[in-house]
Motif scaffolding. Structure first.
Motif, short mmCIF file in Angstrom:
data_model
loop_
_atom_site.label_atom_id
_atom_site.label_comp_id
_atom_site.label_asym_id
_atom_site.label_seq_id
_atom_site.Cartn_x
_atom_site.Cartn_y
_atom_site.Cartn_z
N TRP A 89 -39.67 1.19 -8.32
CA TRP A 89 -41.07 1.16 -7.88
C TRP A 89 -41.17 1.44 -6.38
CZ3 TRP A 89 -45.86 1.89 -8.75
CH2 TRP A 89 -46.86 1.31 -7.95
N GLN A 93 -42.71 4.88 -6.72
CA GLN A 93 -44.12 4.51 -6.90
C GLN A 93 -44.71 5.05 -8.21
OE1 GLN A 93 -46.13 2.56 -4.41
NE2 GLN A 93 -43.97 2.04 -4.15
N PHE A 97 -42.33 2.15 -13.47
CA PHE A 97 -41.49 1.15 -12.81
C PHE A 97 -42.26 -0.13 -12.52
CE2 PHE A 97 -39.22 5.10 -11.41
CZ PHE A 97 -38.14 4.92 -12.27
N LEU A 98 -43.53 -0.01 -12.22
CA LEU A 98 -44.33 -1.22 -12.01
C LEU A 98 -44.43 -2.01 -13.31
CD1 LEU A 98 -46.05 -3.02 -10.21
CD2 LEU A 98 -48.03 -1.63 -10.86
N ASP A 125 -52.20 2.68 -5.30
CA ASP A 125 -51.42 2.13 -6.42
C ASP A 125 -52.35 1.80 -7.59
OD1 ASP A 125 -49.08 2.21 -4.92
OD2 ASP A 125 -49.30 0.15 -4.21
#
Length: 220
Positions: A89, A93, A97-98, A125
């Motif tokens: 992440w 980004q 991954f978040l 984000d």
């Protein structure tokens, strides 16, 4: 190895790469990328992840390498899955991954850290995640676990709005409403979605609990 692979013999290509790996330097990026890619494709996951971890140590890690580490360690080592998702992440980004970071953190019950992560998300984000029902459903659980019940309800409703056909998401929102004593709102939702409970088992218990909470034992 490329020749073996090119003529439809991936297993022979794999064996050749595996043999060469014992003497290959960590700095040989193309080799370790190929070993990871082919190993993952052939379901040799342990060796593939090992190659990805070499790339990580050498500063040559790719998005796919982090994804493999998360997937491999998810059930084997939750802490390592968490660390891989966090690094992925931070570096790329990418929403995937978040989600992996939130999932792994929830499995480890890192609620305060996850709450801080949500609070620190930038507008950019959030723009990546704002239409994703799964993100909102994860956020709802984190808010609830950290005592932010109203934010949890809001996040849960955002998930429902984005995926109203998902019985699990709707059920989760109903349970949150009941937990907060909002039986009127829960009953209104149950009236709207209740007929689906006959054919969607993920809704059955939640809708039944709503009717039971308002004293309608027959429909419950």
């Amino acid at each position: 190895a490329s020749l073996w692979y090119g003529i439809g013999q991936p297993d022979k290509a794999w064996q050749l790469l595996l043999q060469a790996s014992t003497s290959m330097q960590p700095s040989e990026t193309a080799f370790w990328e190929t070993l990871s890619d082919l190993g993952w494709a052939l379901d040799h996951r342990e060796q593939a992840v090992h190659a990805s971890e070499i790339l990580l140590k050498e500063g040559k890690v790719r998005s796919a390498d982090y994804q493999r580490m998360i997937d491999y360690y998810r059930q084997r080592d939750k802490q390592r899955a968490f660390e891989a998702a966090k690094a992925g992440w931070q570096q790329f980004q990418q929403p995937l991954f978040l989600y992996g970071l939130l999932e792994a953190g929830m499995a480890l019950e890192r609620w305060p850290a996850l709450r801080r992560l949500l609070d620190q998300l930038t507008p950019q984000d959030r723009l990546q995640m704002q239409e994703n029902a799964y993100f909102w459903s994860l956020a709802a659980q984190i808010y609830r676990q950290t005592g932010a019940f109203e934010q949890g309800l809001q996040a849960s409703w955002q998930a429902v709005r984005r995926d109203p056909a998902n019985g699990s998401i709707v059920a989760g929102h109903l349970w949150l409403l009941l937990e907060q004593g909002k039986t009127g709102d829960a009953l209104q939702m149950a009236e709207t979605w209740g007929t689906r409970a006959w054919r969607d088992s993920s809704l059955t218990d939640a809708v039944g609990a709503v009717y039971a909470a308002v004293g309608d034992s027959k429909r419950a």
